[in-house]
Design an enzyme around this catalytic site. Sequence first.
Site, PDB file in Angstrom:
ATOM      1  N   GLU A 256      36.312  29.216  30.278  1.00 24.06           N
ATOM      2  CA  GLU A 256      35.853  28.422  31.414  1.00 24.06           C
ATOM      3  C   GLU A 256      35.161  27.164  30.900  1.00 24.06           C
ATOM      4  O   GLU A 256      34.469  27.189  29.883  1.00 24.06           O
ATOM      5  CB  GLU A 256      34.872  29.267  32.234  1.00 24.06           C
ATOM      6  N   LYS A 316      38.825  29.511  41.071  1.00 22.29           N
ATOM      7  CA  LYS A 316      37.822  30.564  41.221  1.00 22.29           C
ATOM      8  C   LYS A 316      37.550  30.845  42.692  1.00 22.29           C
ATOM      9  O   LYS A 316      37.196  29.949  43.460  1.00 22.29           O
ATOM     10  CB  LYS A 316      36.535  30.146  40.512  1.00 22.29           C
ATOM     11  N   CYS A 371      34.441  33.963  34.890  1.00 23.18           N
ATOM     12  CA  CYS A 371      32.999  34.179  34.749  1.00 23.18           C
ATOM     13  C   CYS A 371      32.489  35.361  35.563  1.00 23.18           C
ATOM     14  O   CYS A 371      32.939  36.482  35.386  1.00 23.18           O
ATOM     15  CB  CYS A 371      32.250  32.894  35.091  1.00 23.18           C
TER      16      CYS A 371
END
Length: 523
Positions: A256, A316, A371
């Site tokens: 990321e 995301k 994440c």
Amino acid sequence: MLRRSVLAVASGLCLFLALPTADIWPLAFVGVAGMSLATVGVSVRAGLGLGLLTGLGTFIPALSWSGVYVGIVPWFALGITEAVYIALLGAACALVQRRRVRPWAIACLWVAQELIRGSVPFGGFPWARLAFSQADSPLVHLASVAGAPGITFAVALVGGWLAVAAARVRSRRVRLPLRQVVAVAAALLIAWAWPVASGGRAVTVAGIQGNVPQSGLDFNAQRRAVLDNHVRLTRSVASDVRAGRLPRPDLVIWPENSSDIDPLRNPDAATEITAAVADVGVPTMVGAVLQEPSPRVSNATLLYVPGRGIADRYVKQHPVPFAEYIPYRSFFRTFSDKVDLVTKDFAAGSKPSVFAAPTPSGTVKVGPVICFEVAYDDLTREPVRRGAQLLAVQTNNATFGRTAESEQQLAISRLRAIEHGRSVVHISTVGVSALITPDGRTHEGSSLFTRKALVGQLPLRTATTWADRAGRVPEAVVSVIAGLLLLQGIRARRGDKVRDRAEITPDRPVTPSAHEKDVHDRL
């Protein structure tokens, strides 16, 4: 009540110490047992306060990484918010444990609490769940049966059994509580012997931990240097492959934020990434920040294929509130001006993705997870249900410094590997990174703030686990049972009050029963 309060705080500290980096996983059982004992025979209001003490003892130290660069106010705000859920759990425990510890009820209530905490508000924050402390415990094998909620249930149940054993020993009326000891030992033995996934067609992957020039919130002020670090390390892998020092990877995965310069709009960034992909000669997943949809931005993973450019993308789905976007910005600014560190809000992606990467050894289906999404059950389960043979957890831990956050996150990825029977590439800009096989073991691990290419073979699998097939059903059923137990507890409390009023007369003062007095004296 002082002894109960001390027991509640100590229980919270035990739950914290069960997590990485202390990683003393048996203390999770002790923490649950202590809170269970503290809330036996008390009022709902007292249970609320005792639960709050347990929650503060857990989350204030466990989430200390959240305040490393933004200060104590956001850290304590998050810790107190999470502790409120444990306070409600404490009230619920008091409600159902009027006279004795009830291990099965405790287990159901704990699962329901984590379901709520991981859902509201703003999509919830399921960090530091009981399950996430068990990556090195025999109980982690049960993840393939009922997922993270199943492990939480098992941990809470074992803790409840220990609480029963402790209460009986302290009562001095019962010999060694052999039944509870045998139950705990049997649970651990069965979990240890439970088979986990293994085998599958092997592919060679390379995780690129390029590192950052500096830790902290300003790491992305040198975003070109971060991009260059990952480009150079990828090209170094390509050079080592040509020289025979490394096996040729089938797939390369960047973390990321490895390109916070939007390669869709910046020709220089696009050229650098494309050249690195061409040099290594295999599909490459790149974590990038895209300047869209304006005026917001997107946290995305782009799949680059040599000679074709960008072949697929994933955005995301669960941006982190107060980190990637600020809800009710003007309201929360009254508490801290740190909210303005987030200058642009991140938009949420609308759907999961599975990349079909055309590797030299055949097409590999990869499920990208970005994440903190790894902590959410649905966000890791859905790519597997859609056919992902491999999970790629791309993260950036530079904003948390040298704290436990990285290891806590890696422990979650290890659990997910077992839960879904999938290999996981857990790759961070700064570490801790690792290649994880479906049995939850780590390989080619890295340390914090180092530059390293993690190159190794991982098995691909297509079979789904019981946890994948059952989805949220077990968690929902257990939560419904928890709700019924609460209703039963409310009715019982009302019945007690009615009986108490009926028994009160001017000539006979009410005194506690011998059993109730014994419970309060012991605790």
